[in-house]
Design a protein around this motif. Structure first.
Motif, mmCIF file in Angstrom:
data_model
loop_
_atom_site.group_PDB
_atom_site.id
_atom_site.type_symbol
_atom_site.label_atom_id
_atom_site.label_comp_id
_atom_site.label_asym_id
_atom_site.label_seq_id
_atom_site.Cartn_x
_atom_site.Cartn_y
_atom_site.Cartn_z
ATOM 1 N N ARG A 141 0.865 -1.178 0.000
ATOM 2 C CA ARG A 141 0.000 0.000 0.000
ATOM 3 C C ARG A 141 0.902 1.228 0.000
ATOM 4 O O ARG A 141 1.950 1.251 0.648
ATOM 5 C CB ARG A 141 -0.871 0.017 1.253
ATOM 6 C CG ARG A 141 -1.907 -1.106 1.305
ATOM 7 C CD ARG A 141 -3.090 -0.786 0.438
ATOM 8 N NE ARG A 141 -4.138 -1.794 0.563
ATOM 9 C CZ ARG A 141 -5.327 -1.681 -0.026
ATOM 10 N NH1 ARG A 141 -5.598 -0.628 -0.799
ATOM 11 N NH2 ARG A 141 -6.235 -2.616 0.125
ATOM 12 N N CYS A 142 0.466 2.239 -0.720
ATOM 13 C CA CYS A 142 1.238 3.485 -0.835
ATOM 14 C C CYS A 142 1.489 4.090 0.543
ATOM 15 O O CYS A 142 0.587 4.135 1.388
ATOM 16 C CB CYS A 142 0.475 4.474 -1.710
ATOM 17 S SG CYS A 142 1.319 6.055 -1.918
ATOM 18 N N GLY A 143 2.728 4.565 0.739
ATOM 19 C CA GLY A 143 3.102 5.143 2.026
ATOM 20 C C GLY A 143 2.798 6.619 2.152
ATOM 21 O O GLY A 143 3.034 7.212 3.208
ATOM 22 N N ALA A 144 2.264 7.235 1.117
ATOM 23 C CA ALA A 144 1.963 8.668 1.202
ATOM 24 C C ALA A 144 0.759 8.880 2.126
ATOM 25 O O ALA A 144 -0.208 8.135 2.056
ATOM 26 C CB ALA A 144 1.671 9.226 -0.180
ATOM 27 N N PRO A 145 0.842 9.906 2.987
ATOM 28 C CA PRO A 145 -0.269 10.152 3.916
ATOM 29 C C PRO A 145 -1.590 10.332 3.167
ATOM 30 O O PRO A 145 -1.651 11.047 2.174
ATOM 31 C CB PRO A 145 0.137 11.453 4.608
ATOM 32 C CG PRO A 145 1.605 11.542 4.429
ATOM 33 C CD PRO A 145 1.921 10.875 3.131
ATOM 34 N N GLY A 146 -2.613 9.638 3.631
ATOM 35 C CA GLY A 146 -3.931 9.803 3.044
ATOM 36 C C GLY A 146 -4.122 9.117 1.702
ATOM 37 O O GLY A 146 -5.159 9.277 1.068
ATOM 38 N N CYS A 147 -3.143 8.323 1.259
ATOM 39 C CA CYS A 147 -3.308 7.653 -0.045
ATOM 40 C C CYS A 147 -3.763 6.211 0.170
ATOM 41 O O CYS A 147 -4.943 5.908 0.096
ATOM 42 C CB CYS A 147 -2.018 7.701 -0.863
ATOM 43 S SG CYS A 147 -2.205 6.870 -2.458
ATOM 44 N N GLY A 148 -2.837 5.326 0.462
ATOM 45 C CA GLY A 148 -3.198 3.939 0.750
ATOM 46 C C GLY A 148 -3.556 3.105 -0.460
ATOM 47 O O GLY A 148 -4.081 1.999 -0.337
ATOM 48 N N TYR A 162 5.711 4.276 -2.882
ATOM 49 C CA TYR A 162 4.534 5.053 -3.262
ATOM 50 C C TYR A 162 3.855 4.462 -4.489
ATOM 51 O O TYR A 162 4.488 3.824 -5.315
ATOM 52 C CB TYR A 162 4.930 6.509 -3.510
ATOM 53 C CG TYR A 162 5.657 7.091 -2.349
ATOM 54 C CD1 TYR A 162 5.020 7.222 -1.123
ATOM 55 C CD2 TYR A 162 6.987 7.452 -2.455
ATOM 56 C CE1 TYR A 162 5.690 7.715 -0.028
ATOM 57 C CE2 TYR A 162 7.670 7.951 -1.363
ATOM 58 C CZ TYR A 162 7.013 8.088 -0.158
ATOM 59 O OH TYR A 162 7.678 8.568 0.931
ATOM 60 N N CYS A 163 2.564 4.763 -4.604
ATOM 61 C CA CYS A 163 1.780 4.125 -5.646
ATOM 62 C C CYS A 163 2.215 4.565 -7.037
ATOM 63 O O CYS A 163 2.126 3.810 -7.972
ATOM 64 C CB CYS A 163 0.300 4.413 -5.437
ATOM 65 S SG CYS A 163 -0.152 6.151 -5.568
ATOM 66 N N SER A 164 2.642 5.811 -7.176
ATOM 67 C CA SER A 164 3.012 6.301 -8.491
ATOM 68 C C SER A 164 4.069 7.377 -8.338
ATOM 69 O O SER A 164 3.886 8.325 -7.600
ATOM 70 C CB SER A 164 1.796 6.871 -9.212
ATOM 71 O OG SER A 164 2.222 7.721 -10.250
ATOM 72 N N THR A 167 2.720 10.959 -9.061
ATOM 73 C CA THR A 167 1.812 11.668 -8.161
ATOM 74 C C THR A 167 2.345 11.612 -6.730
ATOM 75 O O THR A 167 2.997 12.535 -6.279
ATOM 76 C CB THR A 167 0.387 11.091 -8.250
ATOM 77 O OG1 THR A 167 0.434 9.708 -7.994
ATOM 78 C CG2 THR A 167 -0.196 11.333 -9.617
ATOM 79 N N CYS A 168 2.071 10.524 -6.015
ATOM 80 C CA CYS A 168 2.463 10.455 -4.604
ATOM 81 C C CYS A 168 3.966 10.587 -4.405
ATOM 82 O O CYS A 168 4.417 11.368 -3.576
ATOM 83 C CB CYS A 168 1.974 9.161 -3.975
ATOM 84 S SG CYS A 168 0.216 9.208 -3.611
ATOM 85 N N GLY A 169 4.760 9.811 -5.127
ATOM 86 C CA GLY A 169 6.203 9.854 -4.956
ATOM 87 C C GLY A 169 6.723 11.255 -5.178
ATOM 88 O O GLY A 169 7.469 11.809 -4.365
HETATM 89 ZN ZN LIG Z 1 -0.218 7.002 -3.353
#
Ligand SMILES: [Zn+2]
Ligand SMILES: [Zn+2]
Length: 184
Positions: A141-148, A162-164, A167-169
């Protein structure tokens, strides 16, 4: 890590299905239209899109829950038990196919299976192969806050968080850069 093309496609389907429930967006599987769009967008073979109905929607949403449980499993053993249960309930008939101009590959879903059983069988087996290969920790699961959002880390050193990266990364890199600038 060696994962074949079909397993990779099935893992992509798994991740995309999980992310239809992304916390920051509305549920893309809120209705039958959403399910039809998902099936059309993922070339789920042998599924008649015009025949999908409310029962399919409920069943696919239930499979999505099981995938989420597998991603959250605390151990290989826990994941294996979840996968065994899911795949057994879906029923499988492994068979070689070269449909639609693809190379020979194995389908696991039974002929005539519902879309939910289709996804449970083929994606469930792909998740199983990750356990067999000792690579379950790549299901993340993405480690960015509020993403998941879910993703499969296919990086050589299992370093993706991160998922992408776009964006998140990237968002976090920018935040870290600004924090460093503020400190200096
Ligand atoms: Zn993410
Ligand atoms: Zn196929």
């Amino acid at each position: 890590m060696l994962i074949n093309h079909d397993t990779r496609c099935a893992l992509d389907h798994t991740v995309d299905l999980l992310n239809t429930a992304a916390e920051d967006a509305h549920d893309a599987l809120a209705d039958v239209e959403g399910l039809r769009a998902f099936v059309a967008g993922h070339a789920v073979s042998e599924v008649r899109i015009d025949r999908l109905g409310a029962a399919d929607l409920g069943a696919v949403r239930a499979v999505r829950e099981r995938f989420a449980d597998i991603f959250a499993a605390p151990s290989d053993r826990a994941a294996a038990e979840l996968i065994n249960t899911l795949v057994a309930a879906a029923g499988t008939t492994p068979r070689l196919t070269d449909h639609d101009g693809h190379d020979w590959h194995v389908h696991y879903f039974s002929p005539g299976a519902s879309v939910a059983d289709h996804l449970a069988a083929d994606c469930g087996m792909a998740l199983g192969f990750m356990v067999v290969a000792g690579e379950r920790e790549r299901l993340r699961r993405c480690g960015a806050p509020g993403c998941g959002r879910a993703f499969v880390d296919l990086s050589r050193n299992r370093s993706r968080r991160y998922c992408s990266s776009r964006t998140c990364g990237n968002r976090l890199h920018v935040a870290a850069y600004r924090a460093r600038r503020r400190e200096s």
